[in-house]
Design an enzyme around this catalytic site. Structure first.
Site, PDB file in Angstrom:
ATOM      1  N   CYS A  44       0.828  -1.220   0.000  1.00 40.48           N
ATOM      2  CA  CYS A  44       0.000   0.000   0.000  1.00 40.48           C
ATOM      3  C   CYS A  44       0.857   1.263   0.000  1.00 40.48           C
ATOM      4  O   CYS A  44       0.675   2.149  -0.823  1.00 40.48           O
ATOM      5  CB  CYS A  44      -0.931  -0.019   1.209  1.00 40.48           C
ATOM      6  SG  CYS A  44      -1.877   1.495   1.361  1.00 40.48           S
ATOM      7  N   CYS A  49      -1.389   1.650  -3.193  1.00 42.53           N
ATOM      8  CA  CYS A  49      -2.419   2.694  -3.002  1.00 42.53           C
ATOM      9  C   CYS A  49      -1.852   4.109  -2.954  1.00 42.53           C
ATOM     10  O   CYS A  49      -2.356   5.009  -3.635  1.00 42.53           O
ATOM     11  CB  CYS A  49      -3.171   2.464  -1.694  1.00 42.53           C
ATOM     12  SG  CYS A  49      -3.432   0.751  -1.261  1.00 42.53           S
ATOM     13  N   LYS A  52       0.132   5.341  -6.190  1.00 38.53           N
ATOM     14  CA  LYS A  52      -0.880   5.386  -7.261  1.00 38.53           C
ATOM     15  C   LYS A  52      -1.768   6.616  -7.120  1.00 38.53           C
ATOM     16  O   LYS A  52      -2.015   7.338  -8.083  1.00 38.53           O
ATOM     17  CB  LYS A  52      -1.700   4.090  -7.195  1.00 38.53           C
ATOM     18  CG  LYS A  52      -2.865   3.960  -8.132  1.00 38.53           C
ATOM     19  CD  LYS A  52      -4.164   4.527  -7.610  1.00 38.53           C
ATOM     20  CE  LYS A  52      -4.637   4.084  -6.277  1.00 38.53           C
ATOM     21  NZ  LYS A  52      -5.176   2.744  -6.188  1.00 38.53           N
ATOM     22  N   TYR A 179      -8.660  -3.500 -11.330  1.00 44.25           N
ATOM     23  CA  TYR A 179      -8.348  -2.244 -10.645  1.00 44.25           C
ATOM     24  C   TYR A 179      -7.065  -1.606 -11.186  1.00 44.25           C
ATOM     25  O   TYR A 179      -7.027  -0.443 -11.538  1.00 44.25           O
ATOM     26  CB  TYR A 179      -8.036  -2.507  -9.177  1.00 44.25           C
ATOM     27  CG  TYR A 179      -9.147  -2.719  -8.202  1.00 44.25           C
ATOM     28  CD1 TYR A 179      -9.591  -1.677  -7.400  1.00 44.25           C
ATOM     29  CD2 TYR A 179      -9.701  -3.976  -8.003  1.00 44.25           C
ATOM     30  CE1 TYR A 179     -10.556  -1.879  -6.432  1.00 44.25           C
ATOM     31  CE2 TYR A 179     -10.671  -4.185  -7.035  1.00 44.25           C
ATOM     32  CZ  TYR A 179     -11.097  -3.131  -6.254  1.00 44.25           C
ATOM     33  OH  TYR A 179     -12.043  -3.329  -5.299  1.00 44.25           O
ATOM     34  N   GLU A 183      -6.741   1.831 -13.429  1.00 42.07           N
ATOM     35  CA  GLU A 183      -6.202   2.999 -12.723  1.00 42.07           C
ATOM     36  C   GLU A 183      -4.947   3.528 -13.430  1.00 42.07           C
ATOM     37  O   GLU A 183      -4.820   4.736 -13.670  1.00 42.07           O
ATOM     38  CB  GLU A 183      -5.876   2.637 -11.266  1.00 42.07           C
ATOM     39  CG  GLU A 183      -7.130   2.454 -10.425  1.00 42.07           C
ATOM     40  CD  GLU A 183      -6.854   2.132  -8.965  1.00 42.07           C
ATOM     41  OE1 GLU A 183      -7.765   2.298  -8.149  1.00 42.07           O
ATOM     42  OE2 GLU A 183      -5.731   1.698  -8.624  1.00 42.07           O
ATOM     43  N   HIS A 437     -26.971  20.430  -0.175  1.00 41.15           N
ATOM     44  CA  HIS A 437     -27.134  21.073  -1.471  1.00 41.15           C
ATOM     45  C   HIS A 437     -26.158  22.225  -1.651  1.00 41.15           C
ATOM     46  O   HIS A 437     -25.928  22.958  -0.701  1.00 41.15           O
ATOM     47  CB  HIS A 437     -28.572  21.591  -1.574  1.00 41.15           C
ATOM     48  CG  HIS A 437     -28.903  22.132  -2.923  1.00 41.15           C
ATOM     49  ND1 HIS A 437     -29.053  21.327  -4.026  1.00 41.15           N
ATOM     50  CD2 HIS A 437     -29.095  23.410  -3.328  1.00 41.15           C
ATOM     51  CE1 HIS A 437     -29.332  22.086  -5.069  1.00 41.15           C
ATOM     52  NE2 HIS A 437     -29.353  23.350  -4.687  1.00 41.15           N
ATOM     53  N   GLU A 442     -26.184  14.476  -2.631  1.00 38.06           N
ATOM     54  CA  GLU A 442     -27.602  14.567  -2.266  1.00 38.06           C
ATOM     55  C   GLU A 442     -28.474  13.681  -3.155  1.00 38.06           C
ATOM     56  O   GLU A 442     -29.596  13.344  -2.797  1.00 38.06           O
ATOM     57  CB  GLU A 442     -28.096  16.016  -2.301  1.00 38.06           C
ATOM     58  CG  GLU A 442     -28.118  16.637  -3.684  1.00 38.06           C
ATOM     59  CD  GLU A 442     -28.575  18.103  -3.657  1.00 38.06           C
ATOM     60  OE1 GLU A 442     -29.479  18.439  -2.897  1.00 38.06           O
ATOM     61  OE2 GLU A 442     -27.973  18.913  -4.404  1.00 38.06           O
TER      62      GLU A 442
HETATM   63  P1  NDP Z   1      -7.755  -7.913 -10.667  1.00 39.87           P
HETATM   64  O1  NDP Z   1      -8.022  -9.286 -10.202  1.00 39.87           O
HETATM   65  O2  NDP Z   1      -8.600  -6.810 -10.177  1.00 39.87           O
HETATM   66  O3  NDP Z   1      -7.816  -7.891 -12.264  1.00 39.87           O
HETATM   67  C1  NDP Z   1      -7.073  -8.782 -13.047  1.00 39.87           C
HETATM   68  C2  NDP Z   1      -7.373  -8.528 -14.516  1.00 39.87           C
HETATM   69  O4  NDP Z   1      -6.533  -9.371 -15.300  1.00 39.87           O
HETATM   70  C3  NDP Z   1      -8.806  -8.857 -14.903  1.00 39.87           C
HETATM   71  O5  NDP Z   1      -9.246  -7.944 -15.867  1.00 39.87           O
HETATM   72  C4  NDP Z   1      -8.678 -10.262 -15.486  1.00 39.87           C
HETATM   73  O6  NDP Z   1      -9.631 -10.563 -16.438  1.00 39.87           O
HETATM   74  C5  NDP Z   1      -7.325 -10.170 -16.150  1.00 39.87           C
HETATM   75  N1  NDP Z   1      -6.719 -11.483 -16.315  1.00 39.87           N
HETATM   76  C6  NDP Z   1      -6.421 -12.385 -15.347  1.00 39.87           C
HETATM   77  N2  NDP Z   1      -5.882 -13.486 -15.880  1.00 39.87           N
HETATM   78  C7  NDP Z   1      -5.856 -13.296 -17.216  1.00 39.87           C
HETATM   79  C8  NDP Z   1      -5.434 -14.088 -18.317  1.00 39.87           C
HETATM   80  N3  NDP Z   1      -4.933 -15.332 -18.131  1.00 39.87           N
HETATM   81  N4  NDP Z   1      -5.547 -13.569 -19.556  1.00 39.87           N
HETATM   82  C9  NDP Z   1      -6.059 -12.344 -19.748  1.00 39.87           C
HETATM   83  N5  NDP Z   1      -6.483 -11.547 -18.749  1.00 39.87           N
HETATM   84  C10 NDP Z   1      -6.385 -12.021 -17.492  1.00 39.87           C
HETATM   85  O7  NDP Z   1      -6.225  -7.686 -10.375  1.00 39.87           O
HETATM   86  P2  NDP Z   1      -5.333  -6.369 -10.233  1.00 39.87           P
HETATM   87  O8  NDP Z   1      -3.968  -6.851 -10.520  1.00 39.87           O
HETATM   88  O9  NDP Z   1      -5.886  -5.240 -11.029  1.00 39.87           O
HETATM   89  O10 NDP Z   1      -5.480  -6.001  -8.703  1.00 39.87           O
HETATM   90  C11 NDP Z   1      -5.240  -6.980  -7.696  1.00 39.87           C
HETATM   91  C12 NDP Z   1      -6.017  -6.690  -6.464  1.00 39.87           C
HETATM   92  O11 NDP Z   1      -5.430  -5.586  -5.788  1.00 39.87           O
HETATM   93  C13 NDP Z   1      -7.457  -6.242  -6.697  1.00 39.87           C
HETATM   94  O12 NDP Z   1      -8.345  -7.311  -6.889  1.00 39.87           O
HETATM   95  C14 NDP Z   1      -7.746  -5.479  -5.459  1.00 39.87           C
HETATM   96  O13 NDP Z   1      -8.131  -6.372  -4.445  1.00 39.87           O
HETATM   97  C15 NDP Z   1      -6.410  -4.836  -5.134  1.00 39.87           C
HETATM   98  N6  NDP Z   1      -6.353  -3.436  -5.590  1.00 39.87           N
HETATM   99  C16 NDP Z   1      -7.213  -2.512  -5.067  1.00 39.87           C
HETATM  100  C17 NDP Z   1      -7.180  -1.199  -5.486  1.00 39.87           C
HETATM  101  C18 NDP Z   1      -8.125  -0.208  -4.913  1.00 39.87           C
HETATM  102  O14 NDP Z   1      -8.717  -0.468  -3.869  1.00 39.87           O
HETATM  103  N7  NDP Z   1      -8.346   0.951  -5.549  1.00 39.87           N
HETATM  104  C19 NDP Z   1      -6.245  -0.763  -6.495  1.00 39.87           C
HETATM  105  C20 NDP Z   1      -5.402  -1.795  -6.995  1.00 39.87           C
HETATM  106  C21 NDP Z   1      -5.467  -3.081  -6.551  1.00 39.87           C
HETATM  107  P3  NDP Z   1     -11.102 -11.091 -16.064  1.00 39.87           P
HETATM  108  O15 NDP Z   1     -11.835  -9.886 -15.591  1.00 39.87           O
HETATM  109  O16 NDP Z   1     -11.618 -11.605 -17.341  1.00 39.87           O
HETATM  110  O17 NDP Z   1     -10.932 -12.118 -15.011  1.00 39.87           O
END
Ligand code: NDP
Length: 455
Positions: A44, A49, A52, A179, A183, A437, A442
């Site tokens: 983080c 976090c 970012k 995510y 982002e 407001h 709201e």
């Molecule tokens: P996510 O799990 O959110 O997203 C992974 C992405 O990669 C999805 O779009 C998924 O597709 C794709 N993907 C996975 N495997 C493959 C594959 N074999 N081929 C093609 N595409 C693939 O992971 P992130 O790395 O973005 O983030 C990890 C975690 O970190 C989040 O889940 C969250 O818990 C945390 N996080 C939170 C944030 C916040 O609170 N603002 C910011 C950043 C991270 P599909 O959708 O089709 O499965």
């Protein structure tokens, strides 16, 4: 190996969960040591976090410069942006926070050992050529990016690399639609890069409410981000000065740099979990039960290494709950209901509770309230961007099941709504609350017309 320094609690990993649990335990008089091989602060603070969000603040200045003309500020070119300057300032801030974390640990009486640690048995760990014994071990080693297993993927950046890249690419290709993907795509677009996203599915942000996902896609596209769907990457290779990604169906996508953001894996390898008999699942996540207890009495695990809900505040709560239970005679379980979360794109998403799909899947008959509007700020500036607000209500009990917002105030608003949902607030109570407001917030208390009902 020499032995034996004795502690009540040894924590492996000084990220959000490990630090919070250790400090809380020490505050109740426990003798605590925390081991960290990298920088104190964890994902983080050091590579997630915080950096970012700093970059996103930076990226959003473009909007402010552009919007200012509508408010009478002399119209002029958007000032030049210098990535190395922002990177250095971001790094300085992360250094400051890292030092604060180290000081906080010291002030709490927690012994920090900057070494990689591994288990020897349920009560012994080895680190830096020594062994240390404790009654209780807490594993809080977090996670790390898990790049796609395709040829050439080493040419791509992870989010860690992007946060340290020396120059902003002119063209960025992003693999994934979660995510991190959206982002960072949004951040780099804000700084002027041409950004293209490839996803294997049909929409970004799997698991979020469909209306919100689709609305965010429209806003990202309006800002010039290309989103390609149904892309199954099979290989990455050099192409001139840049990179070329090939998909199974033969399509190719190019960028000067490629960010692979296809999820994260628990950091459990190399801990010698098997030495102590700690069970992991297929992804390597440490299996935990009630109270974050692993399969071995005396060994607990919190945060991303357990792959429950991978969010900083959840890890912090898990760490503190453990300390309350073990060292304050105050058995505490984490409340996993109604965890708010945000996606810091531009515009951002704030969300809490069930999505429409989840509500239906759980058998609720849902009333849906939804509104879309142009934020007041953009009336004078002329920016074409719309906010979406959506509320899901259980028709049987009138209880609000989910609140979703696309709009840059979303994350700030939804934190408050999470309290209301945890209190079991009904739609009638939302309606009986007087609006603030003029605000976007709201709208959450003035939604009158149902837009759809479940069958
Ligand atoms: P996510 O799990 O959110 O997203 C992974 C992405 O990669 C999805 O779009 C998924 O597709 C794709 N993907 C996975 N495997 C493959 C594959 N074999 N081929 C093609 N595409 C693939 O992971 P992130 O790395 O973005 O983030 C990890 C975690 O970190 C989040 O889940 C969250 O818990 C945390 N996080 C939170 C944030 C916040 O609170 N603002 C910011 C950043 C991270 P599909 O959708 O089709 O499965």
């Amino acid at each position: 190996m020499s032995t034996d320094t004795d502690f009540d609690l040894i924590t492996i990993g000084a990220g959000s969960g490990g630090v919070a649990g250790s400090r809380r335990a020490a505050s109740y008089g426990a003798r605590v040591a925390i081991f960290e091989e990298s920088r104190v602060g964890g994902t983080c603070v050091i590579r997630g976090c915080v950096p970012k969000k700093l970059l996103m603040y930076g990226a959003q200045f473009r909007d402010a410069f552009e919007d200012s003309a509508g408010y009478g500020w002399a119209a002029g070119a958007v000032p030049a942006f210098d990535w190395p300057t922002l990177l250095a300032r971001k790094d300085a801030e992360i250094d400051r926070l890292n030092k604060i974390y180290i000081t906080m640990l010291a002030n709490s009486g927690v012994t920090l050992v900057q070494e990689r640690a591994r288990l020897v048995d349920a009560h012994t760990i080895a680190a830096g050529g020594r062994t240390y014994r404790a009654k209780t071990v807490l594993i809080a080693t977090g996670g790390r990016p898990s790049p796609l297993p395709i040829p050439g993927i080493d040419l791509a950046m992870t989010s860690d690399d992007l946060l340290a890249m020396p120059a902003l690419p002119k063209r960025l290709l992003v693999i994934g639609g979660g995510y991190i993907a959206v982002e960072f795509a949004s951040i780099c677009r804000g700084f002027g890069a041409e950004v293209e996203i490839v996803i294997r599915g049909q929409h970004i942000l799997n698991g979020f409410d469909d209306d919100i996902r689709i609305a965010l896609e429209a806003e990202l596209k309006r800002r010039g981000i290309l989103i390609n769907t149904g892309v199954q990457p099979v290989g990455l290779e050099r192409a001139g000065a840049g990179l070329r990604l090939t998909a199974r169906d033969g399509r190719v996508f190019e960028g000067d740099k490629v960010l692979c953001a296809t999820g994260r894996h628990p950091n459990s390898a190399g801990l010698w979990l098997e030495a102590a008999g700690v069970a992991v699942d297929k992804q390597g996540a440490i299996r935990v039960g009630k109270g974050s207890l692993t399969s071995v009495p005396g060994i607990y695990a919190v945060g991303d290494v357990t792959n429950r809900v991978n969010l900083t505040p959840v890890a912090i709560n898990e760490g503190r709950a453990l300390a309350e239970t073990l060292y304050n005679n105050n058995p505490t379980e984490v409340n996993y209901a109604n965890i708010p979360t945000a996606v810091f794109t531009n515009p951002a998403i704030g969300t809490v509770g069930l999505t429409e799909q989840q509500a239906r899947d759980q058998g609720f008959v849902v009333d849906i309230y939804r509104t879309g509007f142009r934020p007041m700020k953009y009336t004078l500036s002329g920016r074409e961007e719309r906010v979406m607000i959506k509320l899901l209500v259980d028709r049987a009990t009138d209880r609000v099941l989910g609140c979703h917002m696309l709009g840059n105030d979303g994350p700030e608003i939804v934190q408050g709504l999470a309290i209301a949902l945890n209190c079991g607030a009904t739609k009638r109570q939302f309606d009986a609350t007087i609006g603030l407001h003029p605000s976007a917030a709201e709208e959450f208390v003035t939604l009158r017309d149902k837009v759809a009902v479940s069958p």
